[in-house]
Design an enzyme around this catalytic site. Structure first.
Site, mmCIF file in Angstrom:
data_model
loop_
_atom_site.group_PDB
_atom_site.id
_atom_site.type_symbol
_atom_site.label_atom_id
_atom_site.label_comp_id
_atom_site.label_asym_id
_atom_site.label_seq_id
_atom_site.Cartn_x
_atom_site.Cartn_y
_atom_site.Cartn_z
ATOM 1 N N ASP A 112 -9.854 -3.699 -5.552
ATOM 2 C CA ASP A 112 -9.310 -2.790 -4.424
ATOM 3 C C ASP A 112 -9.558 -1.339 -4.736
ATOM 4 O OD1 ASP A 112 -7.675 -1.247 -2.688
ATOM 5 O OD2 ASP A 112 -5.752 -2.344 -3.039
ATOM 6 N N SER A 119 0.915 -1.205 -0.011
ATOM 7 C CA SER A 119 -0.054 -0.121 0.028
ATOM 8 C C SER A 119 0.916 1.240 0.218
ATOM 9 C CB SER A 119 -0.925 -0.107 1.138
ATOM 10 O OG SER A 119 -1.948 0.874 0.897
ATOM 11 N N HIS A 145 -8.377 -4.870 -1.146
ATOM 12 C CA HIS A 145 -6.997 -4.417 -0.719
ATOM 13 C C HIS A 145 -6.300 -5.386 -0.155
ATOM 14 C CE1 HIS A 145 -4.333 -1.056 -0.218
ATOM 15 N NE2 HIS A 145 -4.516 -1.291 1.106
#
Length: 730
Positions: free
Chosen positions: A659, A573, A694
């Protein structure tokens, strides 16, 4: 003769955009068209290419998966927690992907200790009187993805509100279950956010909806048995840079409404969750305070306890009137400190519970309500639970880091539920009596087939290029020496004031058993060293995050914790942004870079306020739309903008189609551009989970497969596929 796999080539269809008199041209922006069959075909081709390139790693992946599975006690259950006459717990069964949420009735004998001692339940043995609230395995049937977005039981114990996501996009379907019959009510609301809550009477449910940019925008109230189209808007937040949330007060009577970002917030209270009463503001955003406010009862009078940062970057605790007011009217309960960061506030009927950070790691303090804000106020208990005082590493400050965290407590409970966990300490669950700190160990997470005495963990301190001391957590088998011969894996994050705190990982042992030294670089931008540590790694100081990671890697190599040429970097991320940046800035340091759901095109994303969460990001990175200095600064470090003709290491990007936090298009464009400019022969691959979000695919076994893929990739890159002698015995 086997042909060499060839990467898919996406056609270039340049799109230009101009900001602050600067024009950028993007050849692959068209890959953002998620519904396009051409885009989907390209993504599948990327995944197939990654599979072909890494096919030889499959036996290693299977071996690592088997190791994780063998070491995990699959049939297990959590320690029951008491709430309003029931003991609630979750359990898992061997062969099942998801947890089963259940409860058994509590009894009241008048003996406080007996009544608050959890029943002893044996994994795999049927629990007499058990009522299953929700079985994730049943709910997941027929769906390629399943995630639970929250559970809430009504005060009378007869209804359950729950939210489920079947695609990974974090848009949930809200349902309510009648726990007396086990059947769902007709009420069904689509497109909600996390954590629905039932009102105290259990006849209404409060939920959150997001706007088109995936920002929580409205709190809604649904009356059970009515058409959701008639639901009431309780609160709306129109500022695109503010996040909205609602949660119950400690006694469960009121709803606290918080809006905020990483720099300031605002709090409202909805008294009694009464439909005839409007929410009331208690801390105004105009005060520009980061804060948390909780109502408490002192001598029969309702007051507010507020944890805030007024002239106190590391926080201070104050007592305020029930109506809130301004800091000049508040009484200081715990002053600010340069050594301790006050980070979170909870309350029971008798005590305040503070989550704090000292010496880089989380601790828990308590403060009695009795005498609060008077000369008779007691000093806070600091800390609850002992910290193992085991020295390690090569420096005087090298103490084994351990996380102690508050987990839960019923409002009327005399006990606080705490966890203690370390990188090589499986999570322990303790009940600690708030009145005197007496602790009882309820559970240690079981791990099979290993001796943790075979491993070591310690704290080291690297020196950044500006002289700043960067904390490192270093893990390895005890038979691996700091002699410059070991493969090294370095992990980092460094954003949003998020701290990479000590946590036990069964999967990580598979790295260590292959002779790897695993290091976590606690770089600036995280929260490990207080608020200033975060401020030194955000907005126009963001480069510190990247240079800290590079300096940490070099320090580890200089001190014998790795062998040059056998170093891999990992992050996900915002940590994936870190990976992209260090690959550009110091490609010669790393044999491989693994970027998980990587935020590698931040400038494009944040320049478009219509994209998910972009406006929210302005408080973290700055606003490049309005500020030319921020634009130029971000453009100077954005991984996608700064690729160059150098020998890039082996690179893998991992992403998911659904995501909503970091869109798949960022790594999809990045890998195309990388292949064009890299002067090395190392492949660049991208995997994509077509039914995930995610966090990747859902289910614990799928999660283990993901960890096995990651580890096989970096182990192959640093030439450490085989178990070291002695590791076979575990």
């Amino acid at each position: 003769m086997t042909s060499t796999p060839q990467p898919p080539v996406a056609p270039q269809r340049p799109v230009s955009s101009t900001h602050h008199c600067d024009t950028r041209t993007d050849p692959w922006e068209w890959l953002r068209e998620k519904e396009s069959e051409e885009v989907l075909a390209h993504l599948r081709a990327e995944d197939a290419y990654a599979k072909a390139v890494t096919q030889d790693q499959e036996p290693l992946r299977q071996a690592i998966f088997d190791e994780i599975k063998a070491r995990t006690v699959e049939t297990d259950l959590s320690v029951p927690a008491r709430e309003r006459g029931w003991w609630y717990y979750a359990r898992t069964e061997e062969g099942s992907q998801y947890a089963i949420h259940a409860r058994v009735a509590a009894t009241d004998t008048g003996d406080e200790e007996a009544d608050w001692t959890p029943p002893v339940l044996t994994p795999g043995v049927p629990v007499p009187g058990e009522q299953i609230l929700l079985d994730g395995n049943v709910e997941a049937q027929g769906h390629p993805f399943f995630s639970l977005g929250g559970l809430d039981v009504s005060h009378d114990g007869t209804r359950l509100a729950y939210a489920v996501d079947y695609s990974g996009d974090e848009r949930f379907t809200l349902r309510v279950r009648d726990l007396t019959t086990g059947e769902d009510l007709p009420d069904l609301i689509e497109g909600t956010f996390y954590d629905p809550q039932l009102t105290p009477e259990g006849d209404r449910v409060i939920y959150t909806v997001v706007d088109d940019a995936w920002r929580p925008e409205k709190l809604m109230v649904h009356v059970l048995g009515t058409d959701p189209a008639t639901d009431t808007v309780l609160f709306t937040e129109t500022d695109p840079g503010m996040w909205l949330g609602g949660y119950s007060s400690p006694d469960g009577k009121d709803l606290l409404i918080n809006v905020g970002n990483s720099e300031y917030g605002e709090t409202w209270i909805w008294p009694g969750m009464d439909p005839d009463v409007a929410p009331v503001m208690i801390v105004d955003r105009e005060l520009r305070l980061l804060h948390q406010a909780l109502p408490v009862i002192l001598d029969g009078e309702r007051r507010l306890v507020i944890l805030h940062d007024h002239e106190a970057p590391n926080g201070l605790l104050s007592l305020a009137p029930a109506a809130g007011g301004v800091p000049s009217e508040w009484t200081t309960l715990i002053p600010t400190s340069n050594e301790v960061k006050l980070g979170g506030l909870e309350a029971t009927s008798t005590h305040l519970v503070l989550s704090v950070r000292e010496d880089t790691t989380p601790r828990v303090w308590t403060l009695p309500l009795d005498g609060l804000g008077t000369p008779a106020q007691a000093a806070p208990s600091t800390p609850l639970l002992e910290v193992p005082a085991v020295a390690g590493g090569t420096q005087a400050r090298a103490v084994v880091p351990v996380t102690i965290a508050f987990r839960s407590a019923a409002f009327e409970s005399p006990y606080l539920r705490l966890t203690r966990v370390g990188d090589l300490l499986p999570a322990e669950v303790h009940d600690v009596r708030a009145s005197d700190g007496a602790a009882r160990l309820l559970k240690t997470t079981p791990v099979r087939g290993i001796s943790l005495d075979d491993y070591a963990v310690h704290r080291e301190w690297a020196t950044a290029q500006d002289g700043t001391q960067i904390p490192l957590t270093v893990m390895h088998r005890r038979d691996v020496a700091a002699d410059g011969t070991a493969p090294l894996v370095v992990y980092g994050y460094g954003s949003y004031e998020a701290s990479m705190d000590p946590v036990f990982s069964v999967a990580r042992l598979s790295l260590l058993d292959r002779g790897v030294v695993y290091a976590v670089a606690h770089v600036r931008g995280g929260g490990e060293r207080g608020r200033d540590w975060y401020l030194q790694g955000k907005k126009l100081t963001k480069l510190n995050t990247f240079t800290d990671f590079i300096d940490s890697t070099r320090w580890l190599l200089e001190h014998g914790w790795g062998q040059p040429g056998r170093v891999a970097a990992m992050g996900g991320s915002a940590g994936g942004l870190l990976m992209g940046a260090v690959a550009n800035m110091a490609p010669e340091l790393y044999a491989a870079v693994l970027a998980q759901v990587p935020f590698v095109d931040p400038l494009t994303s944040i320049l478009d306020p219509e994209l998910p969460l972009s406006a929210m990001e302005w408080e973290e990175w700055g606003n490049p739309i309005e500020d030319p200095q921020v634009y130029a600064y971000m453009k100077a470090y954005s991984p996608y903008e700064n690729l160059r003709a150098v020998d890039y290491p082996l690179i893998a990007a991992r992403t998911s189609l659904n995501d909503t936090r970091v869109l798949y298009v960022e790594p999809a464009k990045w890998v195309q551009a990388l292949r064009q400019v890299s002067t090395s022969e190392h492949p660049v691959v991208m995997t994509i989970e077509m039914d995930g979000g995610h966090g990747g695919a859902s289910g614990r076994y799928e999660g283990w497969k993901d960890r096995a893929w990651d580890q096989a990739f970096v182990l192959s890159a640093v030439n450490a596929r085989s178990l070291v002698p002695g590791a076979e015995k575990g």
